[in-house]
Motif scaffolding. Structure first.
Motif, short mmCIF file in Angstrom:
data_model
loop_
_atom_site.label_atom_id
_atom_site.label_comp_id
_atom_site.label_asym_id
_atom_site.label_seq_id
_atom_site.Cartn_x
_atom_site.Cartn_y
_atom_site.Cartn_z
N LEU A 202 2.62 -28.45 32.82
CA LEU A 202 3.20 -27.41 33.68
C LEU A 202 4.53 -26.90 33.12
O LEU A 202 4.82 -25.70 33.19
CB LEU A 202 3.39 -27.95 35.10
N ILE A 203 5.36 -27.80 32.58
CA ILE A 203 6.61 -27.36 31.95
C ILE A 203 6.30 -26.48 30.75
O ILE A 203 6.96 -25.44 30.53
CB ILE A 203 7.46 -28.57 31.52
N TRP A 204 5.28 -26.85 30.00
CA TRP A 204 4.87 -26.05 28.84
C TRP A 204 4.40 -24.67 29.29
O TRP A 204 4.79 -23.65 28.73
CB TRP A 204 3.77 -26.78 28.09
N GLY A 205 3.55 -24.66 30.32
CA GLY A 205 3.08 -23.37 30.83
C GLY A 205 4.20 -22.50 31.35
O GLY A 205 4.20 -21.28 31.17
N LEU A 206 5.19 -23.12 31.98
CA LEU A 206 6.35 -22.40 32.52
C LEU A 206 7.18 -21.75 31.43
O LEU A 206 7.62 -20.61 31.55
CB LEU A 206 7.22 -23.37 33.34
N THR A 207 7.40 -22.47 30.32
CA THR A 207 8.34 -22.02 29.29
C THR A 207 7.70 -21.27 28.12
O THR A 207 8.37 -20.47 27.47
CB THR A 207 9.13 -23.21 28.73
N ALA A 208 6.42 -21.52 27.85
CA ALA A 208 5.79 -20.95 26.65
C ALA A 208 5.76 -19.43 26.67
O ALA A 208 5.86 -18.78 25.62
CB ALA A 208 4.38 -21.50 26.47
N VAL A 209 5.64 -18.84 27.85
CA VAL A 209 5.58 -17.37 27.95
C VAL A 209 6.84 -16.78 28.56
O VAL A 209 7.02 -15.57 28.59
CB VAL A 209 4.34 -16.95 28.78
N ALA A 210 7.75 -17.63 29.04
CA ALA A 210 8.93 -17.15 29.78
C ALA A 210 9.81 -16.23 28.95
O ALA A 210 10.50 -15.36 29.50
CB ALA A 210 9.73 -18.34 30.29
N ASP A 211 9.81 -16.41 27.65
CA ASP A 211 10.68 -15.60 26.77
C ASP A 211 10.02 -14.32 26.29
O ASP A 211 10.66 -13.45 25.72
CB ASP A 211 11.09 -16.44 25.56
N SER A 212 8.71 -14.18 26.53
CA SER A 212 7.95 -13.10 25.90
C SER A 212 8.50 -11.71 26.21
O SER A 212 8.63 -10.87 25.33
CB SER A 212 6.49 -13.19 26.35
#
Length: 403
Positions: free
Chosen positions: A310-320
């Motif tokens: 869930l942390i990965w899902g939260l951050t992986a696209v957050a910067d896009s």
């Protein structure tokens, strides 16, 4: 002007809804790969192309749009409406069970059509937001993320699951988006300059150092994101089969991808306050660390696996969204659309290779457990590039001086 500005929140909501609806077609086939594999007797490498076919179509069209400057010539709402209509029809072809060749061709056409939506929406919403642009684009990427996740939710909650339901619902949603693009949305007060087709424009973008540092950051981000999104469902199933106490892999996949919707809003808020460079670098370091560590809990405990996922899902696209926002701020105003299309075209070309590579690595290792390790270098390289951008003089153009 005040009347136009008062409408910008309405436009943001409607555009976000239309983007959610249209982007459901992106992963519609990925969510039903197990059924398609049985139906068409697919190998693992063939199944990969039901995701990669969309990526290839997107890349071909996005680079063509950039080369011909089409997004800087024609009206955004027209491009988005036509593209959404084509994507909806192409996606629906799968319902007819036309065989592997035509099925993959329909995924390719779907990807081409989506290239007319995604970069165009980013340019379009920038015409409505000058102040708070990072937040607005975060909302757009939040919509993209939610749209990408919805097919997994349909699968997760389906009773007596019929794979055609996913395709029907995503196609209907995309056609609804076409109506919204055509009849509800118009460009805002901060319009960009129009241009003519100029083949030299591509070279000008490539030679622009600050712009290319942004692009390198985006390319590192894309090395990680779509391979994780595309293969997490299979990864979770593999973990479950080896003893991880996971009840519903499809539901977890939806939650992991959908967590990025909140992450995009958080990323936009953060970038508008501490700067685009710091925000993107921080988020990429966190997501890269998740890629490094999720294999540690492949066999459990489940709470640890789910937490990292869930942390990965939260951050992986957050910067896009912040890479796109940076392009609208650093580019010459007559070639914003072309610069966005180039960034996304090359970025998605990278995803094609990594989406193909990941199952190859898993097969070579005999397990999916450590396959996500190959994704970690991308976000760390991207973070370095964005920190280098911060030392550039033109970085003061970012986020009203908050670089």
């Amino acid at each position: 002007m005040s009347s136009a500005l008062s409408n910008r929140w309405f436009v943001l909501v409607v555009t976000g809804v239309a983007l959610v609806l249209s982007l459901t077609t992106w992963y519609s086939a990925t969510a039903i790969v197990p059924e398609l594999t049985v139906l068409m007797s697919l190998s693992l490498s063939q199944a990969t192309w039901f995701t990669n076919g969309v990526q290839v179509g997107f890349v071909v069209c996005a680079l063509s749009l950039s080369l011909l400057s089409l997004l800087d010539i024609y009206k955004s709402s027209t491009i988005m409406a036509i593209s959404a209509f084509i994507a909806g029809i192409a996606n629906a072809i799968l319902i007819l069970e036309p065989g592997i060749v035509l099925s993959l061709f329909s995924r390719f056409i779907t990807g081409m059509a989506l290239a007319g939506i995604y970069p165009t929406v980013i340019k379009f919403i920038a015409t409505w937001f000058k102040k708070g642009r990072g937040f607005a684009m975060g909302i757009m990427l939040s919509s993209l993320t939610l749209g990408s996740a919805l097919p997994h939710l349909v699968r997760a909650v389906g009773v007596q699951f019929d794979w055609k339901l996913v395709i029907f619902m995503s196609s209907f949603a995309c056609l609804t988006a076409a109506v919204l693009f055509a009849f509800v949305l118009q460009d805002g007060p901060y319009k960009f300059s129009k241009t003519k087709a100029d083949l030299n424009q591509l070279g000008r973008i490539i030679k622009d150092r600050p712009l290319m540092l942004v692009n390198i950051g985006y390319f590192g981000h894309m090395w990680e994101l779509y391979a994780m999104w595309g293969w997490f469902f299979v990864y979770a199933i593999a973990a479950k089969s080896t003893g991880l106490g996971l009840e519903n892999a499809a539901l977890l996949t939806f939650l992991v991808i959908a967590a990025g919707a909140a992450g995009c809003v958080l990323g936009g808020w953060l970038a508008d306050r501490i700067g685009r460079c710091y925000a993107t670098a921080c988020l990429m370091v966190i997501s890269g660390t998740c890629a490094l560590t999720i294999g540690l809990c492949f066999n459990g405990p489940p709470w640890f696996f789910i937490t990292i996922a869930l942390i990965w899902g939260l951050t992986a696209v957050a910067d896009s969204a912040q890479f796109s926002a940076a392009v609208t701020e650093l580019s010459d105003k007559s070639m914003v659309g072309s610069a966005l299309a180039l960034q996304m075209g090359v970025g998605f070309a990278i995803t094609i290779f990594v989406i193909w590579l990941l199952p190859v690595v898993a097969e070579h290792q005999g397990s999916w457990r450590w396959s996500f390790l190959i994704l970690a270098p991308g976000p760390f390289l991207g973070a370095l590039s964005m920190l280098l951008l911060r030392s550039e003089a033109r970085s003061y153009l970012l986020a009203d001086g908050r670089r």
